[in-house]
Design a protein around this motif. Structure first.
Motif, PDB file in Angstrom:
ATOM      1  N   GLY A   1       0.444  -1.034  -0.086  1.00  0.00           N
ATOM      2  CA  GLY A   1      -0.054  -0.279   0.071  1.00  0.00           C
ATOM      3  C   GLY A   1       1.272   0.578   0.259  1.00  0.00           C
TER       4      GLY A   1
ATOM      5  N   GLY B   1      -5.138   5.851  15.343  1.00  0.00           N
ATOM      6  CA  GLY B   1      -6.503   6.742  15.146  1.00  0.00           C
ATOM      7  C   GLY B   1      -7.097   7.285  14.133  1.00  0.00           C
TER       8      GLY B   1
ATOM      9  N   THR C   1      -3.028  -1.594  11.748  1.00  0.00           N
ATOM     10  CA  THR C   1      -4.396  -2.327  12.498  1.00  0.00           C
ATOM     11  C   THR C   1      -5.282  -0.565  12.466  1.00  0.00           C
TER      12      THR C   1
ATOM     13  N   ILE D   1      -0.422   6.477   4.121  1.00  0.00           N
ATOM     14  CA  ILE D   1       1.130   6.460   5.780  1.00  0.00           C
ATOM     15  C   ILE D   1       1.935   5.570   4.241  1.00  0.00           C
TER      16      ILE D   1
ATOM     17  N   ASN E   1       0.758  -2.409   5.166  1.00  0.00           N
ATOM     18  CA  ASN E   1       0.320  -1.318   5.776  1.00  0.00           C
ATOM     19  C   ASN E   1      -1.441  -1.138   4.681  1.00  0.00           C
TER      20      ASN E   1
ATOM     21  N   THR F   1      -4.939  11.581   6.151  1.00  0.00           N
ATOM     22  CA  THR F   1      -3.951  11.029   4.322  1.00  0.00           C
ATOM     23  C   THR F   1      -5.347  11.138   3.003  1.00  0.00           C
TER      24      THR F   1
ATOM     25  N   GLU G   1      -2.567  -6.667  -7.057  1.00  0.00           N
ATOM     26  CA  GLU G   1      -3.673  -6.601  -6.346  1.00  0.00           C
ATOM     27  C   GLU G   1      -3.282  -7.151  -5.368  1.00  0.00           C
ATOM     28  N   ILE G   2      -3.218  -6.505  -4.238  1.00  0.00           N
ATOM     29  CA  ILE G   2      -2.461  -7.373  -2.356  1.00  0.00           C
ATOM     30  C   ILE G   2      -3.000  -8.381  -1.954  1.00  0.00           C
TER      31      ILE G   2
ATOM     32  N   SER H   1       1.942   3.470  -2.368  1.00  0.00           N
ATOM     33  CA  SER H   1       1.589   4.553  -3.377  1.00  0.00           C
ATOM     34  C   SER H   1       0.660   5.987  -2.542  1.00  0.00           C
TER      35      SER H   1
ATOM     36  N   HIS I   1      -9.163  10.235   3.380  1.00  0.00           N
ATOM     37  CA  HIS I   1     -10.455  10.597   4.511  1.00  0.00           C
ATOM     38  C   HIS I   1     -11.073  11.012   3.491  1.00  0.00           C
TER      39      HIS I   1
ATOM     40  N   VAL J   1      -5.372   9.050  11.296  1.00  0.00           N
ATOM     41  CA  VAL J   1      -4.730   9.232  10.291  1.00  0.00           C
ATOM     42  C   VAL J   1      -4.707  10.625   9.141  1.00  0.00           C
TER      43      VAL J   1
ATOM     44  N   THR K   1      -8.266  -7.566   1.175  1.00  0.00           N
ATOM     45  CA  THR K   1      -7.235  -6.519   1.228  1.00  0.00           C
ATOM     46  C   THR K   1      -6.800  -6.512   2.252  1.00  0.00           C
TER      47      THR K   1
ATOM     48  N   LYS L   1      -9.680  -5.426  11.160  1.00  0.00           N
ATOM     49  CA  LYS L   1      -8.320  -5.092  12.343  1.00  0.00           C
ATOM     50  C   LYS L   1      -7.986  -6.102  13.190  1.00  0.00           C
TER      51      LYS L   1
ATOM     52  N   ARG M   1      -1.545  -0.299  -5.690  1.00  0.00           N
ATOM     53  CA  ARG M   1      -2.806  -1.298  -7.031  1.00  0.00           C
ATOM     54  C   ARG M   1      -2.228  -0.160  -8.080  1.00  0.00           C
TER      55      ARG M   1
END
Ligand SMILES: NC(=O)c1ccc[n+]([C@@H]2O[C@H](COP(=O)([O-])OP(=O)(O)OC[C@H]3O[C@@H](n4cnc5c(N)ncnc54)[C@H](OP(=O)(O)O)[C@@H]3O)[C@@H](O)[C@H]2O)c1
Length: 236
Positions: free
Chosen positions: A11, A179, A132, A16, A81, A183, A54-55, A13, A186, A181, A104, A152, A36
């Motif tokens: 993750g 909590g 998590t 985080i 991540n 990024t 794709e993870i 790209s 959101h 973050v 995922t 998680k 991806r």
């Protein structure tokens, strides 16, 4: 082969993950980074290998671990991540939501961690850190992430179990549980503006610092490190 340590970050790209790649390169790691991101071709420059996939697919997991071994010789750190977070009332979650979260967040952990651990067993050392979520253990009124937290919370439980299973082999497992973050996760509004009592979001750096701590904390294993600004304090 280089004498440096090698990390795999999933993750990578944005958010985080991108911060983790920068932080680990700064710390002198070789890094294999996956996401991806569709227009990126497998690519190597210096200490960084970029891969797409794709993870939740076994092939992506195999390619990432093979890239670490073939280019750098070891897998010293795996940061799980890549993840998605869906919030809605429990009664509105769909089978498609459930399947996406399992693919995922859980298959994306299972396939690559299994392959990385096989390499770490040969090395007799290694460290796995999974990102998590604090909500798994510290639910907050108004943030309805029940099905997301199956995944998680499952990762937190797996982290504690794997730490015990592999302690004798020198492989450590820990989790960082953020909590909220700041990024792109959101960008569409995922249901909460902030969880912590000071009404602040964590920064990407807050999470990267926690991962870097766990990566070098030789006697810490089986821990869930909450980075949520004491979110539970808001309950009282
Ligand atoms: N932001 C928060 O407030 C928060 C709070 C608690 C926990 N977390 C956790 O922290 C981790 C990172 O979150 P973030 O905020 O940085 O999210 P983000 O900005 O949405 O980034 C998620 C990363 O995961 C990748 N990804 C998503 N689905 C994927 C898939 N199926 N296969 C491969 N890669 C995939 C994305 O890349 P592509 O789209 O290019 O594939 C992207 O690089 C996640 O596990 C998340 O659950 C975040």
């Amino acid at each position: 082969m280089s004498g440096k340590k090698t990390a795999i970050v999933t993750g990578a790209s944005g958010g985080i993950g991108a911060g983790l790649v920068d932080g680990l390169l700064r710390e002198g790691y070789n890094v294999v980074a996956t996401s991806r991101e569709p227009n990126r071709k497998a690519n190597i420059s210096g200490n960084l290998v970029l891969l797409n996939g794709e993870i939740g697919k076994q092939q992506t997991a195999s390619q990432a671990v093979e890239a670490a071994i073939n280019n750098f010789g070891t897998v010293d750190l795996l940061v799980n991540n890549a993840g998605i977070f869906l919030t809605k009332p429990f009664t509105e979650f769909t089978t498609e939501d459930f399947d996406a979260l399992i693919s995922t967040n859980l298959l994306g952990f299972f396939y690559i961690t299994q392959r990385a651990v096989k390499e770490m067993l040969k090395q007799k050392s290694g460290c796995v850190v999974s990102i998590t979520a604090a909500l798994a253990d510290r639910p907050i009124s108004g943030t309805n992430g029940s099905i997301s937290m199956i995944t998680k919370g499952g990762l937190n439980a797996a982290t504690r179990n794997l730490a015990v299973e592999y302690a004798k082999d020198g492989i450590r497992f820990n989790a960082v549980a953020p909590g909220v973050v700041d990024t792109p996760m959101h960008r569409n509004g995922s249901g909460e503006s902030t969880l912590d009592p000071a009404m602040k979001k964590a920064t990407v750096k807050d999470i990267v610092d926690a991962v870097l701590y766990l990566a070098q904390a030789d006697h810490v294993s089986g821990e869930i490190l909450y980075v949520d600004g004491a979110a539970p304090a808001r309950r009282w």
